[in-house]
Scaffold this motif. Sequence first.
Motif, mmCIF file in Angstrom:
data_model
loop_
_atom_site.group_PDB
_atom_site.id
_atom_site.type_symbol
_atom_site.label_atom_id
_atom_site.label_comp_id
_atom_site.label_asym_id
_atom_site.label_seq_id
_atom_site.Cartn_x
_atom_site.Cartn_y
_atom_site.Cartn_z
ATOM 1 N N SER A 188 0.842 -1.196 0.000
ATOM 2 C CA SER A 188 0.000 0.000 0.000
ATOM 3 C C SER A 188 0.876 1.244 0.000
ATOM 4 C CB SER A 188 -0.914 0.014 1.232
ATOM 5 O OG SER A 188 -0.139 0.181 2.415
ATOM 6 N N GLY A 211 0.826 -3.361 -4.592
ATOM 7 C CA GLY A 211 -0.538 -3.613 -4.152
ATOM 8 C C GLY A 211 -0.750 -5.052 -3.737
ATOM 9 N N PHE A 317 -1.673 -3.201 5.015
ATOM 10 C CA PHE A 317 -2.622 -3.240 3.899
ATOM 11 C C PHE A 317 -4.067 -3.185 4.402
ATOM 12 C CE2 PHE A 317 -5.210 -5.919 0.924
ATOM 13 C CZ PHE A 317 -5.218 -5.030 -0.141
ATOM 14 N N ALA A 339 -1.152 3.052 6.424
ATOM 15 C CA ALA A 339 -1.661 2.214 5.337
ATOM 16 C C ALA A 339 -3.154 2.413 5.147
ATOM 17 C CB ALA A 339 -1.348 0.749 5.611
ATOM 18 N N ALA A 343 -5.266 5.136 2.357
ATOM 19 C CA ALA A 343 -6.268 4.497 1.498
ATOM 20 C C ALA A 343 -7.620 5.189 1.631
ATOM 21 C CB ALA A 343 -6.390 3.017 1.847
#
Length: 779
Positions: A188, A211, A317, A339, A343
Amino acid sequence: MNKPIALITPWFGESLKGGAEQHAWQITTRLAARGHSIEVLTTCCRSFFDDWAENYYPSGTTSQLGFTVRRFPASPRDYHAFDDLNRELLGCDSKRLLPGIPPVQKEHAAIWTQQNINSSALENHLIQYKDNYKAFVFLPYLYGVILRGLPLVAERAWLQPCLHDEAYAYLPDITNIFYQAHGLLFISAGEMQLAAQLYGPMVFAKGEVAGAGIELDSLISDHRGDLPFSVTNQRFLLCLGRRDTGKGVNRLVAAFRAFRQSHPSTKLHLVLAGPGEECYTDAAQDIIDLGLVSEKEKAALLQSCLALCQPSTNESFSRVLFEAWTCGKPVIAHRNCLATAIAVQSSQGGWLAGVEDEWAVKIAQIDSSDTHTLTSIGMKGRDYAWRMADWDQVITRYEFLLGLKARTKTYLLPSRKIKAIHQLLPNLAYGDAISNQAIQIREWLSNAGYHSEIFAQSIDPKINHQGQYYRAESLTATDGLLYHHSIGSDITLAAIMHSGPKALIYHNITPEKFFQPYRPEFARLLRHGREELWGLAHSFAVSAGDSTFNSEELELHGFNSSMVLPLTVDPNQWAIPPDEELMRQLQDGKSNLLFVGRNAPNKCQHHLIKCFVYYLTMDPDARLILIGNGDFQDPYMQYLKQMATQYNISQQVVMPGHVTDAQLHAYYRTAHLFWSMSEHEGFCVPLIEAMWFDIPILAFRSSAVPETMADSGLIFNDKKDLLLIAAMARKLIKDIALKNTVISKQQLRRQAFLEKNISPKFAVLVNLLQELVANAYST
């Protein structure tokens, strides 16, 4: 036959639990399914939960699903010594973990590598057969087979760390593999940002966000009929994953209870699902702990909840985040987990919260939101998840990164008429921006097939191997020439007299007025260099400035249509550990205000000292760090020292003189503000360097500074009110929202000076040289 990719991991298998273990299985099987040759090099140990010295599997080679697994015996280990160290590391106060400083004594820290899960047989295989492999992927970062294996093949090694902000990440051997690896693969963007905070900006040069994918099949089908009976027909928030303190479940439960206390009539429930020893069920507070659930029940919970809560601060992640988005559900994540926070910010698929009260407020916001609002936010998350967590796209990224699929790349094409393009400059100096550009240009030219040398009148002994002393016979009449002009010099005449194709690259010349009071002889040299521009304009049909500011000055002196060729600023130059002692000294809680640049009157360090006096009224324990040349006998340097003494701040104004790269790395890594009062810059490389270290910048609007900064940093227009400027500096350090906004813009701006963005501009300059030759032949 194509050489295989080797994946090195401590244990391997489809049924293993854990994010890193599952990621290793997925990338191996999916790359193999695309026809690539993959070998897994692992130990005979069964899993993380077994004795790390126990060889459960037989050693040897097996093949399955199109790939090969080579298992090697695990080595004996002193688990008592390892466990003692592990307990010590687990007990480290996270607030006392500092980048660049080991959490335990180095001798003690070595136990982590020595007594971890290791395999001398695997290491011997890497040594003996390393040339048989195209590349190596090591994951995750914690274990002995990684820490001892990667250095053996570092030149072709990719490290996939699956990094967390924990005491282990600060150990010296772990730090070293980040510097040694050829490349870094991140799950990430937040994981990559964390790595940069721990190990410096070289992470951005060596690192790529590959990813991770999630399994969509179980989430696409409607499983709401499998919803556990206890939550059927309930409005609920969902928390999925291990139910323990380390994952922040306690914080979430406390926040939900606080929400319930202020909203007693709510019908909202909190549902927890996942493994764990403690049960959080509290019927009075509408908290339901389901424990471990099946995959169908998990899908049903995701499809039926209002939103997912991810309270963990320790994720690289967070698979459940993307699973919730795949189901079109918004999320709340902890703002202190990079992370998940990055996002959420990137997707706009939810909210961030930190302290308990913030979580309670966000829970109340969800409780009062209508279905349309929640769905709209969740769909933004779904769009992001489909881009970032689709396995097909993830594996395609791996193919490009590992060289399994070719990328289109533009190269300079050598001219039939020009076989050599050399460079000429007065001085080749260690750490100097102009010299660094010359070295970069020589690399571009050599890679394109040109014979290319750097000639100079003087060469710093530290980089003696990078250039040659200029002699009359150094250039032939047919050679191309790039002349770097930045000061009056005898070598200028050689550039003028060269009859072959040539271009001038202008780095600006400081106006003589700045040096006249301190070094009048040097001031005359500067004046002579600027006067030479008029004559040079008639000798060079092709020219470039490293900023628009410089190109416009060339055109004022008669040059025709001068182009702009900015300097490259490569974060990979910091692929060395910072000076540990300085890191320790400078992370003492004091504010570090930094300026990097020659100790020169145009840089106006004297104005910084004056303004720093005002700053100290707001932050008495701060220090001003002025990094520049080390000639303490220089008149201007003497003046600066006298000023610090006069204001009684000599102990708080740090002027170390010459510093090593490791020391400069430490000064950048620990700075809280980059502060410039300079009144004349042709480009100012340290501004971009500061951007790579995520240091907020405060700078005076002058010369090329606004152009270099673009719309990033904070720029002030005059120096009349020093107290106001000092207050701006203090605000930029302490106002977190302002600081983050400034840094975000700087992160965008610094991209403009990467090699990939500058080399096409240089190709234009070379093409202009080629046209000169072509035109000469046509006439």
